[in-house]
Scaffold this active site. Structure first.
Site, PDB file in Angstrom:
ATOM      1  CB  SER A  44      -1.109  -0.077   1.499  1.00  0.00           C
ATOM      2  OG  SER A  44      -2.408   0.500   0.789  1.00  0.00           O
TER       3      SER A  44
ATOM      4  CG  ASP B 223      -4.388  -1.589   0.544  1.00  0.00           C
ATOM      5  OD1 ASP B 223      -3.227  -2.945   1.151  1.00  0.00           O
ATOM      6  OD2 ASP B 223      -4.277  -0.563   0.298  1.00  0.00           O
TER       7      ASP B 223
END
Length: 321
Positions: A60, A190
């Site tokens: 991320s 993610d």
């Protein structure tokens, strides 16, 4: 084989001892803390971090920072980009608006660059949404765990697509769809869903793919800090968003994931030299979350990162001796 400084990565590994890994957690805007730590690391080492680490892993926000470092950017360069763009990405309320801003940012920063641009080993962690498995973008087939003959750097994707996939924190952001070099359409979320702290995957590459003896590995693992939850302003859009059970659950899942991965690392790889920097701050003024867009608060996180480094400076420097 990707060439790095005139050597393939496997040859570079053989010539470099210990094998140094930089692992960067996910955490949205809290990546300012990570940058505070890294600014001090880079200053102490006196060289671009892509020259001092054999492998950089990121999830991320950690994937944005890690990828920029891997292509040769300085920490100061990355910090300037964060100050300019993070508030713009995080401020919109709707996920579609956040996603559009993230896409613009990824395209502006990475343009059309592919994985041939990286100057050291890299791992960008995303989650295959349908298969519910990790999908890790890598540059060198020396990192492959099997199927080396069919390995394609980054699955044939651009850096911008890999990074955006790693940052697609649904439901804050829309999921990212990519098409691989094999023509497979893959929906990604993610990387924090599978490894918000990617250090285990990085060590696995070193031990299982590169066959580095555990005593020869040195890991610097950097989190985003742990903070009190911010007070919500009643009836504001952000208050409404954060009241959604799915959003509160996601934030808790990412935090638990981070801690559990670190606990597993301690159990499974206790013989790997590791420095973990991820301090906890309980003061009310430190209250924040991954959607923070107040630059004053983000600057405070950066300062806290610098202080966290100072507390462990000697331990960090020992990784380079």
């Amino acid at each position: 084989m990707i060439l790095l400084w005139g050597l393939c990565l496997v040859e570079k590994v053989a010539a470099s001892k210990p094998f140094r890994i930089l692992s960067l957690d996910g955490g949205g805007a809290k990546g300012f803390y990570t940058l505070g730590v890294l600014a001090e690391v880079e200053a102490a080492l006196g060289a671009p971090l892509c020259e001092r680490f054999d492998l950089i892993y990121g999830t991320s926000t950690g994937s944005i920072i890690g990828t920029l470092l891997a292509i040769g950017k300085s920490v100061a360069d990355v910090h300037e980009l964060y100050k300019e763009h993070v508030p713009t990405v995080m401020r919109p309320w709707l996920p579609s608006q956040k996603t559009a801003k993230l896409t613009e940012l990824a395209e502006a920063i990475f343009e059309d660059d592919g994985f041939d641009k990286v100057k050291t080993g890299i791992g960008i962690v995303a989650t295959n949404w349908l298969l519910e498995t990790p999908m890790i973008f890598k540059a060198d087939n020396g990192q492959a765990h099997g199927r080396q003959a069919s390995f394609v750097p980054g699955f044939g994707c651009k850096l911008r697509d890999a990074v955006q996939a790693s940052c697609s924190a649904y439901p804050f952001f829309s999921r990212k769809v990519i098409t691989t070099s094999k023509g497979n359409r893959v929906e990604l979320g993610d990387g924090g869903f599978c490894a918000n702290n990617p250090s285990l995957y990085a060590i696995a590459d070193a031990v299982e793919a590169f066959k580095i003896p555990r005593p020869d590995i040195a890991l610097l693992s950097i989190g985003v800090g742990v903070y009190p939850s911010p007070k919500k302003v009643t009836f504001s859009p952000s208050w409404t968003l954060n009241k959604l059970p799915s959003v509160r659950l996601l934030q808790k899942v990412l935090e638990i994931n981070t801690q559990s991965m670190d606990q597993l690392r301690k159990v499974l790889f206790s013989d790997v030299r590791t420095v973990r920097i991820n301090d906890t701050f309980s003061q009310p003024e430190m209250a924040t979350d991954l959607l923070e867009h107040d630059l004053t608060k983000l600057n405070l996180l950066h300062q806290r990162g610098e202080q966290s480094y100072a507390a462990q400076e000697q331990c960090v420097l020992q990784l380079f001796t």
